[in-house]
Scaffold this motif. Structure first.
Motif, PDB file in Angstrom:
ATOM      1  N   ASP A   1       0.766  -0.844   0.329  1.00 19.28           N
ATOM      2  CA  ASP A   1      -0.181  -0.329  -0.069  1.00 19.28           C
ATOM      3  C   ASP A   1       0.711   1.507  -0.005  1.00 19.28           C
ATOM      4  O   ASP A   1       0.835   2.166  -0.365  1.00 19.28           O
ATOM      5  N   LEU A   2       1.826   0.945   0.219  1.00 20.49           N
ATOM      6  CA  LEU A   2       2.994   2.721   0.811  1.00 20.49           C
ATOM      7  C   LEU A   2       3.865   2.580   0.207  1.00 20.49           C
ATOM      8  O   LEU A   2       3.730   3.708  -1.087  1.00 20.49           O
ATOM      9  N   CYS A   3       3.647   1.509  -1.328  1.00 22.16           N
ATOM     10  CA  CYS A   3       4.427   1.425  -2.559  1.00 22.16           C
ATOM     11  C   CYS A   3       3.856   2.099  -3.527  1.00 22.16           C
ATOM     12  O   CYS A   3       3.880   3.101  -3.930  1.00 22.16           O
ATOM     13  N   ILE A   4       2.325   2.253  -3.734  1.00 21.07           N
ATOM     14  CA  ILE A   4       0.970   2.466  -4.418  1.00 21.07           C
ATOM     15  C   ILE A   4       0.780   3.937  -4.295  1.00 21.07           C
ATOM     16  O   ILE A   4       1.008   5.008  -4.727  1.00 21.07           O
ATOM     17  N   LEU A   5       1.078   4.176  -2.546  1.00 25.20           N
ATOM     18  CA  LEU A   5       0.626   5.593  -2.349  1.00 25.20           C
ATOM     19  C   LEU A   5       1.931   6.627  -2.801  1.00 25.20           C
ATOM     20  O   LEU A   5       2.214   7.969  -3.564  1.00 25.20           O
ATOM     21  N   TYR A   6       2.955   6.329  -2.440  1.00 23.46           N
ATOM     22  CA  TYR A   6       4.023   7.049  -3.142  1.00 23.46           C
ATOM     23  C   TYR A   6       4.541   6.962  -4.226  1.00 23.46           C
ATOM     24  O   TYR A   6       4.569   8.240  -5.112  1.00 23.46           O
ATOM     25  N   SER A   7       3.938   5.657  -5.168  1.00 25.45           N
ATOM     26  CA  SER A   7       4.146   6.017  -6.597  1.00 25.45           C
ATOM     27  C   SER A   7       3.181   6.788  -7.207  1.00 25.45           C
ATOM     28  O   SER A   7       3.386   7.712  -8.368  1.00 25.45           O
ATOM     29  N   ASN A   8       2.127   6.735  -7.125  1.00 27.20           N
ATOM     30  CA  ASN A   8       1.216   7.774  -7.344  1.00 27.20           C
ATOM     31  C   ASN A   8       1.512   8.900  -6.561  1.00 27.20           C
ATOM     32  O   ASN A   8       0.933  10.479  -7.992  1.00 27.20           O
ATOM     33  N   ARG A   9       1.793  10.102  -5.232  1.00 26.08           N
ATOM     34  CA  ARG A   9       2.060  10.923  -5.422  1.00 26.08           C
ATOM     35  C   ARG A   9       3.527  11.195  -6.406  1.00 26.08           C
ATOM     36  O   ARG A   9       3.222  12.282  -6.470  1.00 26.08           O
ATOM     37  N   ALA A  10       4.301  10.547  -6.767  1.00 24.18           N
ATOM     38  CA  ALA A  10       5.043  10.510  -7.826  1.00 24.18           C
ATOM     39  C   ALA A  10       4.970  10.986  -8.747  1.00 24.18           C
ATOM     40  O   ALA A  10       5.339  11.981  -9.439  1.00 24.18           O
ATOM     41  N   ALA A  11       3.463  10.338  -9.044  1.00 22.61           N
ATOM     42  CA  ALA A  11       2.908  11.245 -10.588  1.00 22.61           C
ATOM     43  C   ALA A  11       2.491  12.326 -10.590  1.00 22.61           C
ATOM     44  O   ALA A  11       3.000  13.345 -11.557  1.00 22.61           O
ATOM     45  N   CYS A  12       2.109  12.652  -9.570  1.00 26.17           N
ATOM     46  CA  CYS A  12       1.973  13.710  -9.216  1.00 26.17           C
ATOM     47  C   CYS A  12       3.177  15.051 -10.036  1.00 26.17           C
ATOM     48  O   CYS A  12       2.283  15.901  -9.920  1.00 26.17           O
ATOM     49  N   TYR A  13       3.778  14.814  -9.161  1.00 26.62           N
ATOM     50  CA  TYR A  13       5.169  15.393  -8.747  1.00 26.62           C
ATOM     51  C   TYR A  13       5.495  15.857 -10.274  1.00 26.62           C
ATOM     52  O   TYR A  13       5.637  16.777 -10.738  1.00 26.62           O
ATOM     53  N   LEU A  14       5.623  14.328 -11.347  1.00 26.04           N
ATOM     54  CA  LEU A  14       6.315  14.296 -12.502  1.00 26.04           C
ATOM     55  C   LEU A  14       4.809  15.251 -13.591  1.00 26.04           C
ATOM     56  O   LEU A  14       5.231  16.174 -14.222  1.00 26.04           O
ATOM     57  N   LYS A  15       3.328  15.214 -12.746  1.00 27.48           N
ATOM     58  CA  LYS A  15       2.650  15.987 -13.598  1.00 27.48           C
ATOM     59  C   LYS A  15       2.816  17.350 -13.691  1.00 27.48           C
ATOM     60  O   LYS A  15       2.381  18.246 -15.117  1.00 27.48           O
ATOM     61  N   ASP A  16       3.450  18.337 -12.484  1.00 25.72           N
ATOM     62  CA  ASP A  16       3.449  19.055 -12.354  1.00 25.72           C
ATOM     63  C   ASP A  16       4.997  19.604 -12.634  1.00 25.72           C
ATOM     64  O   ASP A  16       5.331  20.797 -12.232  1.00 25.72           O
ATOM     65  N   GLY A  17       6.184  18.754 -13.213  1.00 23.13           N
ATOM     66  CA  GLY A  17       7.471  19.492 -13.404  1.00 23.13           C
ATOM     67  C   GLY A  17       8.622  19.490 -12.746  1.00 23.13           C
ATOM     68  O   GLY A  17       9.402  19.562 -12.382  1.00 23.13           O
ATOM     69  N   ASN A  18       7.959  18.328 -11.283  1.00 23.77           N
ATOM     70  CA  ASN A  18       9.086  18.795 -10.049  1.00 23.77           C
ATOM     71  C   ASN A  18       9.461  17.262 -10.142  1.00 23.77           C
ATOM     72  O   ASN A  18       9.539  16.648  -8.723  1.00 23.77           O
TER      73      ASN A  18
END
Length: 366
Positions: A99-116
């Motif tokens: 579950d934590l892997c999924i949450l970190y992966s999802n948050r990483a997707a948000c950062y990538l969407k924002d160019g961070n």
């Protein structure tokens, strides 16, 4: 695994604060097979339906809320929601690597969407510490490395992805592109300067080979169902449009309006529906509505002669003869052979003169 094929983001804005939204990567990395969500413009929703695992209800709700926000392009809000879920896991002492892997992966997707890209790399690394050889965190980290021009690290991650799934076309394309860059940068010895490429265990490779089969079967079924539904919708659209055209021929304009309205609910970007409906509205002396339909048609096709001509008739009905004249001249500029436009222009020009003379007389009397 087509849902893992992400295109590289722009190579800018590294480390920018994660607010708002921009171009980037999709959502969550689920190890379980699932049916692919319908495609939406600019947002990959393949993160949906990830397993809840050991998350308690309030944290599962946060994760689902983050998925919903991401799906609708609200990447900054989704990022904050995933952060709350991650913090909630720490506060609850929850130790669920999946579950934590999924949450970190999802948050990483948000950062990538924002160019961070920097924070994306950090979250992907955490996800991979929790679940080594997770495909999507590896692919996202590679995309982030590439956006920061850290090509050697990107190359290693892409190569690792391809050990797990040779069907990730985005990784093949990126490897090809990065290889050229590294040869230019490091010369013939470019391979010697690469970090060590991890050897993915055979058991992991086998696991990833088995998953695509079930995923592809589900996707194939979904594709067949979508194609069947699309054929039905297309047949219904064609029938409704023909019925509308037949009703216009019979002079039944009110009934035709409803047919065209039903068609527009299915294909709102079909220009001919607006011009066809404009005929009905003109016949019913609903000139303002006819003008709006012609405006819509011209937004879709700026050089549509029928839209200009019918809007000219609507302006004529509204006694805006100057605008009617302008539209008729536009028609003749597009096609000088439109006899009806020439005749209407003569009529409208006469009406314009009369209105101007009447206005001058009225002004003189005042």
């Amino acid at each position: 695994m087509g849902n893992a094929q992400e295109k590289p983001p722009g190579c800018t804005a590294a480390g920018r604060p994660a607010k708002g939204s921009s171009n980037g990567a999709p959502g969550d990395s689920s190890p379980a097979g699932r049916r692919r969500e319908p495609r939406r413009p600019a947002v990959d929703t393949s993160y949906l339906d990830a397993p809840a695992g050991a998350l308690p209800p309030h944290l599962a709700r946060l994760k689902n809320q983050g998925n919903h926000l991401f799906k609708h392009g609200q990447f900054g809000e989704a990022l904050e929601t995933y952060t709350q879920a991650i913090d909630g896991c720490a506060e609850a002492g929850l130790d669920s690597p999946e579950d934590l892997c999924i949450l970190y992966s999802n948050r990483a997707a948000c950062y990538l969407k924002d160019g961070n890209s920097s924070d994306c790399i950090q979250d992907c690394t955490k996800a991979l510490e929790l679940q080594p050889y997770s495909l999507k965190p590896l692919l996202r980290r590679a995309l982030a490395y590439e956006s920061l021009e850290r090509y050697r690290k990107a190359y290693v991650d892409y190569k690792t992805v391809l050990q797990m799934d040779t069907g990730v076309q985005a990784a093949h394309d990126s490897i090809h592109r990065i290889t050229k860059l590294l040869i230019e940068q490091d010369g013939p010895e470019w391979r010697e300067k690469l970090p060590e490429i991890p050897k993915v265990p055979l058991s992991v490779q086998q696991q990833h080979r088995e998953k695509p089969a079930s995923i592809e079967m589900a996707q194939a079924r979904a594709a067949r169902a979508a194609q069947s539904e699309a054929r039905k919708q297309e047949a219904r659209f064609t029938l409704l449009k023909q019925e509308g055209n037949d009703l216009v021929q019979k002079g039944q304009f009110e009934e035709a309006l409803q047919k065209y309205a039903d068609c527009l609910s299915m294909k709102p970007d079909e220009c001919s529906l607006y011009t066809n409906r404009a005929i009905c509205l003109l016949k019913l002396n609903r000139f303002e509505e006819a003008k709006r339909d012609c405006d819509s048609a011209l937004q879709l096709e700026p050089t549509n002669k029928k839209a200009f001509y019918r809007r000219a008739l609507a302006f004529k009905g509204l006694q805006d003869y100057l605008s009617a004249s302008s539209d008729l001249q536009e028609v003749l500029q597009l096609d000088p052979k439109v006899r009806e436009a020439e005749q209407e222009l003569e009529t409208v020009t006469g009406l314009l003169r009369q209105s101007l003379m009447h206005k001058d007389v009225h002004t003189a009397r005042v």
